[in-house]
Write an enzyme that holds these catalytic residues in place. Structure first.
Site, PDB file in Angstrom:
ATOM      1  N   VAL A 610       4.278  -7.550  -5.434  1.00  0.00           N
ATOM      2  CA  VAL A 610       2.828  -7.718  -5.385  1.00  0.00           C
ATOM      3  C   VAL A 610       2.383  -7.802  -3.931  1.00  0.00           C
ATOM      4  CG1 VAL A 610       0.887  -9.152  -6.113  1.00  0.00           C
ATOM      5  CG2 VAL A 610       2.940  -9.061  -7.531  1.00  0.00           C
ATOM      6  N   ALA A 612       3.037  -5.941  -1.267  1.00  0.00           N
ATOM      7  CA  ALA A 612       4.053  -5.642  -0.244  1.00  0.00           C
ATOM      8  C   ALA A 612       4.531  -6.921   0.441  1.00  0.00           C
ATOM      9  CB  ALA A 612       3.530  -4.629   0.753  1.00  0.00           C
ATOM     10  N   LEU A 614       2.873  -9.284   1.886  1.00  0.00           N
ATOM     11  CA  LEU A 614       1.989 -10.461   1.887  1.00  0.00           C
ATOM     12  C   LEU A 614       2.595 -11.589   1.053  1.00  0.00           C
ATOM     13  CD1 LEU A 614      -1.529  -8.862   1.256  1.00  0.00           C
ATOM     14  CD2 LEU A 614      -0.582  -9.643   3.428  1.00  0.00           C
ATOM     15  N   ASP A 679      -0.544   0.687 -11.922  1.00  0.00           N
ATOM     16  CA  ASP A 679       0.261  -0.033 -10.940  1.00  0.00           C
ATOM     17  C   ASP A 679      -0.340  -1.431 -10.674  1.00  0.00           C
ATOM     18  OD1 ASP A 679       2.475   0.127  -9.050  1.00  0.00           O
ATOM     19  OD2 ASP A 679       0.885  -0.108  -7.548  1.00  0.00           O
ATOM     20  N   LYS A 683       1.120  -5.422 -11.396  1.00  0.00           N
ATOM     21  CA  LYS A 683       1.138  -6.546 -10.445  1.00  0.00           C
ATOM     22  C   LYS A 683       0.445  -7.769 -11.051  1.00  0.00           C
ATOM     23  CE  LYS A 683       1.035  -3.328  -6.569  1.00  0.00           C
ATOM     24  NZ  LYS A 683       0.183  -2.666  -5.570  1.00  0.00           N
ATOM     25  N   GLY A 798       2.932   0.085   2.645  1.00  0.00           N
ATOM     26  CA  GLY A 798       3.544   0.645   3.864  1.00  0.00           C
ATOM     27  C   GLY A 798       4.983   0.202   3.979  1.00  0.00           C
TER      28      GLY A 798
END
Ligand code: ADP
Ligand code: ASP
Ligand code: MG
Length: 815
Positions: A610, A612, A614, A679, A683, A798
């Site tokens: 969830v 990336a 963070l 997607d 999450k 990313g």
């Protein structure tokens, strides 16, 4: 005076003998009056044992005699000036002939008694001491060779003889009187009985010889020169991170060596202890290094334990039955029997119910012990008061040792936690009443893993190693490797964590290296040396390597790896993954994975599922763990959709914005994969489950962004045609929002156990109003954060940040 004892490896080669000469000369020149004790050249005692056994079996030993000759002659050729060589060759040759004759006798009789065996293996020490004394004579003419069997008197317990102390003392005293100004080279390991027959003091016994001489002669120190930097925290051949201990007490050294630290022979400590003579363990190959001092007082370092040692091969025998209850003489009878028959009992445990006694012996004694017990307790066995005992084999003993242990609570907890976490089954436990030692019996195949895991657990503040198996070498995998390579030294220095990637696989190739794959050149290695990839064998190999502190990283997006997670946890391996599939499948599977990980004491980290890198999953977990109650979660967790709505302002058309996002690589090849919200839904599902809700994907109310015509289009081209037609629909939305000073956002919400995702218009008071670019944002409204929610915001996609998130999970494993 000083005693200097050099072990087999120190006199094993020409080069090492040169180092020995240096150490002895330095001591002699300083006026320390050294007495030197040497072992046989390394490998020679084993070879002689083999030759003796071969001879009794009528196998040839001629080649081995030649081998011995070559080995010693080579040293003479290299280290003695040509003009002095001949007499030395002659004397060695005479000794070799004598040895050959004895072996011939054994061969003829087809019988090898313990007495003959001692005689045969005594040649190792005699060769080496004679030879080295002759080499030294060139520099120090006072050098003289002495056969210790004339001075060390023992009983007739061949193979492991006991010292006749008064007689030995007397003989050594008179020897040193007559040789006061000599530099003596004394054979280690050997003695003789009353009848003058050669005996040996037990394998490793040269250390003991040194201590006997040191004690009689009141040496200032007994130095044991070997091939490592002293007594280490564990056997350095198995535990790479073992380090040298500066100070040990006699008791600690005794316990460590009794349980397998072969660097010093346990009986060595006794004469030294009685006279309070310090023993120093030094490294012949690094003479400057101070090594270990063994003395009366232990030191008061912060180390909770001093070391971990092990006996790799042990058998246990378990005796149980109703006949044992309350029978006080029972264990007395058992152990008297074993003692009388010279069976060494390594360790004993008795259950408090007195129903059973378990004891450990050397495997070579096990069958004999069993026979003796069957005979001794025949009546009890027949009356079924005892159960017929059996021998269990392929076991090892691991012992932790240290005097501080009795002052520090929680030591056994730490030991068992480390073993349990690594899936190591404990078969029996014993704690010495001295509390200097706790020993456990485990399966032999687990020994190396156990030693390393326990070493890490007790010396964790020193350094922890994680062994990583990484699946997937795409964007995230390769970025992770680069980050790991860059951070390696920093982590080691600042966090005492060493991360070793020991297995890598992608869909084509797989590669393993127990010592860590070089992360600068992994790609080349994998392509060049890798085997054909196969997930099942990758996982089998990972389990088979049986390394401690293992982590499996799933850096793929495919379903297959997740089908192995349960099995991986069951092998006590932690998992870190950015792959959402396992967590967003059925709730039953989600729960099963957590329960399995928990019951095996391993970690399951998936922060990058969830947002990336963070910190979202972690924040939620911490809130829950600290007893906060989640009232509402609101989130924007699709970077692509964020980007699209952030740019869908002013004159831009929705169609252009989507086209543009695709051109910039922000969307999937079919933009509906993003705009469809699946997607995002996954999450939210994971967050809802982590927040404690039993919820399935089908329970999520997933609101659409796109009109039905776009969703049902059969190709991407057709989708764009439909999207162009829908421009009016989106423009109306945009204008409505602008008129109300609002912006359009696609927001997920968890409230009252329900998850919904929908398009909404929010005004500037809403925390999601000012979101820019492709950022993610999440707000937690909780009992504690009720007035102003807790908000996490930042780039949510990313390779760099995702790999960073995987990295962060990795360093938290086992923390
Ligand atoms: P030597 O030939 O000098 O008598 P040994 O082979 O008998 O030497 O003993 C030294 C070896 O003991 C080392 O090379 C090391 O592999 C092994 N060893 C096992 N446990 C320990 C330990 N805790 N500390 C140091 N060495 C150990
Ligand atoms: N050479 C003997 C052995 O290998 C004694 C010793 O090295 O201490 O056991
Ligand atoms: Mg030794």
């Amino acid at each position: 005076m000083k005693v200097l004892k050099f072990g087999g490896t120190s006199v094993g080669t020409v080069q090492s003998i040169k180092s020995v000469l240096e150490v002895v000369k330095t001591s002699y020149d300083k006026g320390e009056k050294p007495l030197v004790v040497l072992s046989a050249m390394s490998g020679v005692t084993n070879l002689l044992t083999q030759m003796a056994e071969n001879a009794a079996e009528r196998a040839s030993f001629a080649e081995d005699i030649q081998l011995l000759e070559d080995k010693h002659f080579e040293v003479v050729k290299q280290l003695i000036a040509i003009k002095y060589q001949n007499p030395v060759f002659t004397k060695l040759k005479l000794m070799l002939n004598e040895l050959e004759e004895i072996l011939q006798g054994v061969y003829a009789l087809k019988e090898l008694s313990l007495q003959s065996k001692d005689l045969i293996i005594s040649f190792g020490e005699r060769f080496s001491n004679y030879m080295v004394s002759k080499i030294m004579e060139q520099y120090i003419p006072e050098s003289i060779y002495l056969d210790a069997s004339h001075y060390i008197k023992t009983d007739s317990n061949f193979g492991n003889a006991h010292l006749n102390e008064p007689l030995t003392t007397q003989l050594i005293m008179s020897l040193t009187h007559s040789h006061a100004d000599k530099l003596m080279f004394v054979t280690g390991f050997i003695g003789s009985n009353d009848a003058g027959r050669i005996t040996t003091l037990g394998r490793g016994g040269s250390d003991y010889t040194a201590a006997i001489f040191g004690s009689v002669l009141n040496a200032s120190v007994i130095e044991i020169w070997t091939d490592v930097n002293g007594m280490l925290t564990a056997d350095p051949r198995i535990v790479k991170k073992a380090f040298s201990l500066p100070i040990l007490s006699y008791t600690e050294a005794m316990e460590l060596s009794y349980f397998g630290a072969k660097v010093i022979y346990p009986p060595t400590m006794i004469p030294a202890f009685l006279k309070r003579i310090p023993i120093a363990i030094r490294n012949t190959f690094d003479p400057e290094f101070p090594g270990t001092i063994i003395q009366f007082e232990s030191d008061c370092t912060q180390l909770p334990i001093k070391g971990i040692s092990s006996i790799s091969d042990i058998s246990i025998i378990n005796l149980s039955g109703s006949g044992m209850i309350g029978k006080s003489g029972f264990s007395g009878r058992l152990f008297t029997l074993l003692a009388r028959e010279q069976i060494n009992v390594v360790l004993i445990t008795q259950s408090s119910s007195e129903h059973s006694i378990t004891f450990a012996v050397n495997p070579s004694d096990a069958e004999r012990a069993l026979k003796l017990i069957s005979a001794e307790f025949e009546l009890e066995l027949e009356a079924n008061k005892l159960i017929m005992p059996e021998v269990e084999q392929n076991l090892s003993v691991l012992a932790i040792v240290g005097e501080n242990m009795k002052r520090t609570p929680g030591m056994s907890g730490r030991l068992f936690a480390a073993l349990g976490r690594n899936g190591i089954n404990v078969r029996a436990i014993a704690q010495g009443s001295s509390e200097f030692n706790i020993s456990v019996i485990i399966s032999k195949e687990d020994l190396s893993k156990a030693l390393n895991a326990v070493h890490d657990a007790f010396f964790a503040e020193l350094k922890k190693t994680l062994h990583v198996f990484n699946l997937g070498t795409g964007n995230i995998g390769s970025t992770l490797f680069r980050q790991l390579a860059e951070q390696h030294d920093f982590l080691l220095e600042n966090n005492d964590i060493e991360i070793q990637v020991v297995g890598i696989a992608n869909s084509r190739k797989m590669l393993f290296d127990e010592n860590g794959i070089d992360l600068q050149s992994w790609q080349k290695k994998l392509d060049g040396d890798g085997q054909i990839a196969d997930l099942a064998s990758f996982i089998d190999k990972m389990k088979g390597m049986n390394l401690p502190n293992c982590v499996f990283i799933d850096n793929t997006a495919s379903k297959l790896p997740s089908t192995y997670y349960e099995d991986i946890f069951k092998s006590n391996i932690s998992i870190v993954t950015c792959n959402k599939i396992a967590n967003s499948g059925s709730y039953a599977n989600y729960k099963l994975l957590r329960d399995t990980a928990r019951s095996h004491g391993v970690d399951f980290f998936y922060e990058t599922n969830v947002g990336a890198g963070l910190p979202i999953v972690r924040v939620l977990r911490d809130l829950m763990l600290s007893g906060d109650r989640i009232l509402k979660i609101e989130a924007i967790l699709s970077g692509t959709i964020s980007y699209i709505f952030n740019n869908f302002v002013g004159d831009a058309s929705f169609y252009d914005v989507v086209k543009n996002a695709q051109a910039l690589g922000y969307t999937e090849p079919d933009p509906r994969d993003d705009l469809g919200g699946v997607d995002f839904m996954r999450k939210m599902l994971i967050l809802a489950r982590d927040a404690g809700h039993e919820i399935e994907a089908s329970d999520v109310d997933l609101g659409a962004i796109l009109p039905e015509s776009c969703l049902s289009a059969t190709s991407v081209d057709e989708f764009y045609t439909e999207l162009l037609k829908a421009d009016q629909y989106f423009n109306t939305l945009k204008e409505k929002a602008a008129a109300e000073n609002k912006v359009i956002r696609y927001i997920g919400k968890l409230e009252d156990g329900k998850v919904s995702i929908s398009m909404q218009m929010v005004d500037e008071k809403h925390p999601f109003y000012a979101l820019s670019g492709s950022d993610n944002i999440i707000s937690f409204t909780t009992e504690r954060y009720k007035e102003r929610p807790l908000v996490v915001k930042g780039p949510g996609a990313g390779a760099e940040v995702t790999a960073g998130g995987v990295f962060a999970d990795l360093v938290n494993v086992g923390a």
